[in-house]
Design a protein around this motif. Structure first.
Motif, short mmCIF file in Angstrom:
data_model
loop_
_atom_site.label_atom_id
_atom_site.label_comp_id
_atom_site.label_asym_id
_atom_site.label_seq_id
_atom_site.Cartn_x
_atom_site.Cartn_y
_atom_site.Cartn_z
N ASN A 2 62.42 36.65 -13.19
CA ASN A 2 63.60 37.39 -13.60
C ASN A 2 63.20 38.69 -14.29
O ASN A 2 62.17 38.75 -14.94
N LYS A 3 64.04 39.68 -14.16
CA LYS A 3 63.95 41.00 -14.80
C LYS A 3 62.94 41.93 -14.15
O LYS A 3 61.74 41.63 -14.07
N THR A 4 63.45 43.07 -13.72
CA THR A 4 62.58 44.15 -13.24
C THR A 4 61.85 44.75 -14.45
O THR A 4 62.24 44.51 -15.60
N PRO A 5 60.81 45.55 -14.22
CA PRO A 5 60.16 46.20 -15.36
C PRO A 5 61.12 47.02 -16.22
O PRO A 5 61.00 47.02 -17.45
N THR A 6 62.07 47.69 -15.60
CA THR A 6 63.05 48.47 -16.37
C THR A 6 63.90 47.56 -17.24
O THR A 6 64.11 47.83 -18.44
N GLU A 7 64.37 46.45 -16.67
CA GLU A 7 65.18 45.50 -17.44
C GLU A 7 64.35 44.84 -18.54
O GLU A 7 64.83 44.64 -19.66
N VAL A 29 57.06 35.79 -25.89
CA VAL A 29 57.77 35.96 -24.62
C VAL A 29 56.75 35.96 -23.49
O VAL A 29 55.64 36.48 -23.64
N CYS A 30 57.13 35.37 -22.36
CA CYS A 30 56.22 35.26 -21.21
C CYS A 30 56.90 35.79 -19.96
O CYS A 30 57.44 35.03 -19.14
N PRO A 31 56.90 37.10 -19.78
CA PRO A 31 57.56 37.69 -18.61
C PRO A 31 56.69 37.59 -17.35
O PRO A 31 55.51 37.25 -17.44
N PRO A 32 57.26 37.89 -16.19
CA PRO A 32 56.46 37.92 -14.96
C PRO A 32 55.33 38.95 -15.07
O PRO A 32 55.39 39.89 -15.87
N TYR A 33 54.31 38.75 -14.26
CA TYR A 33 53.14 39.63 -14.31
C TYR A 33 53.50 41.11 -14.28
O TYR A 33 52.96 41.92 -15.03
N ILE A 34 54.40 41.47 -13.36
CA ILE A 34 54.68 42.89 -13.14
C ILE A 34 55.33 43.54 -14.35
O ILE A 34 55.28 44.75 -14.53
N ASP A 35 55.92 42.71 -15.22
CA ASP A 35 56.58 43.22 -16.43
C ASP A 35 55.64 43.29 -17.63
O ASP A 35 56.00 43.89 -18.66
N LEU A 36 54.48 42.68 -17.55
CA LEU A 36 53.60 42.58 -18.71
C LEU A 36 53.18 43.93 -19.29
O LEU A 36 53.17 44.10 -20.51
N PRO A 37 52.82 44.93 -18.47
CA PRO A 37 52.41 46.21 -19.06
C PRO A 37 53.47 46.84 -19.95
O PRO A 37 53.17 47.28 -21.07
N ASN A 54 51.15 32.24 -15.81
CA ASN A 54 50.15 31.51 -15.02
C ASN A 54 48.88 32.35 -14.99
O ASN A 54 48.90 33.53 -15.32
N ILE A 55 47.76 31.73 -14.61
CA ILE A 55 46.53 32.48 -14.32
C ILE A 55 45.78 31.74 -13.23
O ILE A 55 46.12 30.61 -12.88
N TYR A 56 44.73 32.39 -12.71
CA TYR A 56 43.79 31.69 -11.84
C TYR A 56 42.48 31.56 -12.62
O TYR A 56 42.06 32.50 -13.28
N PRO A 57 41.82 30.40 -12.57
CA PRO A 57 40.67 30.15 -13.45
C PRO A 57 39.35 30.76 -12.98
O PRO A 57 38.31 30.09 -12.97
N LEU A 70 40.96 38.14 -17.68
CA LEU A 70 40.42 39.43 -18.08
C LEU A 70 41.46 40.52 -17.94
O LEU A 70 41.55 41.43 -18.78
N MET A 71 42.26 40.44 -16.90
CA MET A 71 43.35 41.41 -16.71
C MET A 71 44.38 41.27 -17.83
O MET A 71 44.88 42.27 -18.37
N LEU A 72 44.68 40.02 -18.19
CA LEU A 72 45.66 39.77 -19.24
C LEU A 72 45.16 40.25 -20.59
O LEU A 72 45.89 40.88 -21.36
N LYS A 73 43.89 39.96 -20.90
CA LYS A 73 43.33 40.37 -22.18
C LYS A 73 43.31 41.89 -22.32
O LYS A 73 43.52 42.43 -23.41
N ASP A 74 43.09 42.58 -21.23
CA ASP A 74 43.06 44.04 -21.26
C ASP A 74 44.42 44.62 -21.65
O ASP A 74 44.50 45.70 -22.23
N LEU A 75 45.48 43.87 -21.36
CA LEU A 75 46.84 44.31 -21.71
C LEU A 75 47.23 43.90 -23.12
O LEU A 75 48.25 44.35 -23.63
N GLY A 76 46.45 43.00 -23.72
CA GLY A 76 46.83 42.51 -25.04
C GLY A 76 47.63 41.24 -25.01
O GLY A 76 48.29 40.87 -25.99
N VAL A 77 47.59 40.52 -23.88
CA VAL A 77 48.28 39.23 -23.76
C VAL A 77 47.47 38.17 -24.52
O VAL A 77 46.23 38.15 -24.44
#
Length: 242
Positions: A2-7, A29-37, A54-57, A70-77
């Motif tokens: 749910n929710k676009t990046p704008t939303e 809060v745990c939004p979809p990947y595309i909203d994380l940035p 979710n992640i892949y191990p 590693l991608m998540l940590k780079d964003l501050g997740v």
């Protein structure tokens, strides 16, 4: 999903204004990947944590469509939901894969929100405790004593997710009390008393008060109600029981 990046950016801004300075309890809060940035950017100077669904191990590789820690940590997740019932039942994730994810999240210094829960068929056949025990034992296999308190457990009866049905406070507390006792057997009672166990399953402001006051319920894993301003109401209800 749910929710676009704008939303998501607009909603994160609302949360930042309303509960962004809340330090007495953990709000995540745990939004979809595309909203994380955009969400991590909006919330970076607040007390609100951000998690992934979710992640892949693996750190990287030929895993098209997947996301690494590693991608998540780079964003501050800081948090990752692992083993959500929809991942188990729609996408076929096994206890073994979920265990691999839990351990990988811990190895990378993030906090796993480890989900467990029985289906309606399993509950009606009297197998609730059997299913929960299997999911906990297999899902936490290899998690060492020094790491277990970094894990947040979320009990989400599958029959109460998105159905409008809610486990009664007594049903939820009984199941979560069983999980706490099981963790006590595995890691010691002192650990069991400290570990955080959340309830998930059609939580709303109208029913959360009766749930959060129960002995074994430390918080909520919120679904649909987290998509609107009712999430703010839930934070305020939880704060009353600190």
């Amino acid at each position: 999903m749910n929710k676009t990046p704008t939303e998501a950016k607009l909603f994160a801004g609302l949360l930042a204004a309303e509960v962004g300075r809340e330090r007495a309890l953990d709000v995540v809060v745990c939004p979809p990947y595309i909203d994380l940035p955009v969400v991590t950017d909006v919330l970076k100077d607040t007390e609100i944590g951000v998690g992934a669904q979710n992640i892949y191990p693996k750190e990287s590789g030929a895993f098209t469509g997947e996301i690494s820690v590693l991608m998540l940590k780079d964003l501050g997740v800081n948090y990752v939901i692992v083993g959500h019932s929809e991942r188990r039942h729609i996408f076929g994730e096994t206890d073994e894969l979920i265990n691999e994810k839990v351990r990988f999240v811990l190895e990378n210094a993030l906090t796993p929100i480890f989900c467990i829960g029985e289906t309606l068929e399993e509950r009606e056949s009297g197998r609730t405790f059997e299913v929960l025990e299997s999911q906990v034992v297999k899902g936490l296999k290899g998690v060492e004593l020094e790491d277990i308190l970094k894990v947040i457990v979320a009990y989400e009866p599958v029959w109460a997710i998105g159905t409008g049905k809610v486990a009664t406070p007594e049903q939820a507390d009984e199941a979560m009390g069983f999980v706490r006792q099981l963790i006590g057997k595995l890691y010691g009672w002192q650990i069991a008393e400290q570990i955080r166990i959340l309830y998930g399953g059609s939580i709303k402001p109208e029913n959360f008060d009766s749930l959060i006051k129960m002995e074994n319920i430390d918080g909520g894993l919120v679904g649909g109600a987290s998509l609107k301003e009712s999430f703010i109401d839930l934070v305020r209800i939880a704060k009353k029981y600190l």
